[in-house]
Design a protein around this motif. Structure first.
Motif, PDB file in Angstrom:
ATOM      1  N   SER A   1       0.824  -1.219   0.000  1.00  0.00           N
ATOM      2  CA  SER A   1       0.000   0.000   0.000  1.00  0.00           C
ATOM      3  C   SER A   1       0.852   1.261   0.000  1.00  0.00           C
ATOM      4  CB  SER A   1      -0.915  -0.005   1.233  1.00  0.00           C
ATOM      5  OG  SER A   1      -0.141  -0.044   2.432  1.00  0.00           O
ATOM      6  N   ASN A   2       2.158   1.097  -0.180  1.00  0.00           N
ATOM      7  CA  ASN A   2       3.035   2.267  -0.199  1.00  0.00           C
ATOM      8  C   ASN A   2       2.659   3.161  -1.384  1.00  0.00           C
ATOM      9  OD1 ASN A   2       5.367   4.025  -0.687  1.00  0.00           O
ATOM     10  ND2 ASN A   2       6.420   2.760   0.811  1.00  0.00           N
TER      11      ASN A   2
ATOM     12  N   ASP B   1       6.230  -1.788   4.315  1.00  0.00           N
ATOM     13  CA  ASP B   1       6.095  -0.948   5.506  1.00  0.00           C
ATOM     14  C   ASP B   1       4.728  -0.269   5.474  1.00  0.00           C
ATOM     15  OD1 ASP B   1       6.230   1.083   7.465  1.00  0.00           O
ATOM     16  OD2 ASP B   1       8.398   1.214   7.269  1.00  0.00           O
ATOM     17  N   ASP B   2       3.902  -0.540   6.481  1.00  0.00           N
ATOM     18  CA  ASP B   2       2.544   0.018   6.512  1.00  0.00           C
ATOM     19  C   ASP B   2       2.532   1.540   6.603  1.00  0.00           C
ATOM     20  OD1 ASP B   2       1.465  -2.504   6.350  1.00  0.00           O
ATOM     21  OD2 ASP B   2       1.272  -2.742   8.530  1.00  0.00           O
ATOM     22  N   CYS B   3       3.634   2.130   7.035  1.00  0.00           N
ATOM     23  CA  CYS B   3       3.709   3.592   7.130  1.00  0.00           C
ATOM     24  C   CYS B   3       3.926   4.239   5.764  1.00  0.00           C
ATOM     25  CB  CYS B   3       4.814   4.007   8.093  1.00  0.00           C
ATOM     26  SG  CYS B   3       4.513   3.525   9.805  1.00  0.00           S
TER      27      CYS B   3
END
Length: 250
Positions: free
Chosen positions: A165-166, A178-180
């Motif tokens: 989802s980046n 990385d979810d962030c």
């Protein structure tokens, strides 16, 4: 004042938002396309700026100190064609090939590569949007080669990290999951161009100078590369010193 504002804008676009990040090399690169009074004015303005910042304890060192125009680099010249030719052939990774193409063909700054969003790329229209803080977005129109490279990278990214989802266009194996959604680091870009053997900044300058030599038109440079009027004029004068006292447009 206009000269230093243009330089500061370029540094910010390259991700250098903290004056403590500016090094002697950054200042030498800013002086590189200039000559004569233009170089002296910018040199003097930068010296005054960093002296004031140091006086206010906003920086701990003065990167402009010790730089003299006599020791700064000469007017930029285009790289020999044999050094530019085959750059993409040295790389296998679709991401790396696309990043090099965007610098070598469209003169993107390393900081722009880092912060590109997936939504900035519109392959159906052949466009790439460059977001610029405090300024209108700049759109570049991609050629067939770059569009093929972009498609290859998107396909590889989807195969390797289908659930990523980046939001950034370029990811690594770490940032992709990385979810962030962090951007890639500047070091990733630097290491890529170290492998290629040509600094990204050098390729960018070469591309703009090459265009300036062919067109000698500041407006065209502004449209192609999103340069300010001042920067575009500098590049034209660098490529055509005989026009210092004459009209710039062909």
């Amino acid at each position: 004042m206009a000269a230093i504002l243009d330089t500061l804008e370029a540094w910010i676009a390259d991700g250098l938002t903290d004056p403590r990040e500016i090094t002697k090399k950054h200042i030498e690169d800013a002086l590189e396309p200039l000559r004569g009074d233009q170089a002296r004015r910018l040199h003097t303005a930068l010296r005054s700026l960093f002296r004031a910042l140091k006086r206010e304890r906003l920086v701990f060192r003065d990167p402009a100190r010790g730089i003299s125009l006599t020791s700064s680099r000469s007017v930029p010249t285009a790289l020999p064609s044999d050094r530019v030719a085959g750059l993409l052939d040295r790389l296998d990774d679709p991401r790396d090939r696309l990043m090099v193409a965007l610098v070598a063909i469209y003169a993107l700054l390393p900081g722009q590569l880092v912060h590109l969003q997936r939504t900035d790329l519109d392959r159906s229209r052949g466009q790439l949007r460059l977001r610029r803080a405090g300024r209108m977005d700049h759109f570049i129109y991609l050629d067939a080669l770059t569009l093929r490279l972009a498609t290859a990278w998107e396909l590889q990214r989807h195969r390797r990290w289908p659930d990523s989802s980046n939001p950034h266009l370029f990811v690594t194996r770490n940032t992709a999951v990385d979810d962030c959604g962090p951007p890639i680091s500047a070091g990733v870009v630097q290491q890529l161009f170290q492998r290629v053997g040509l600094p990204a900044g050098r390729l960018r300058v070469d591309r703009i100078v090459d265009e300036a030599r062919h067109s000698a038109d500041p407006v065209r440079l502004m449209e192609l590369f999103g340069l300010s009027n001042l920067s575009a004029t500098r590049y034209v004068l660098s490529a055509h010193p005989e026009r210092q006292s004459g009209p710039l447009a062909p």
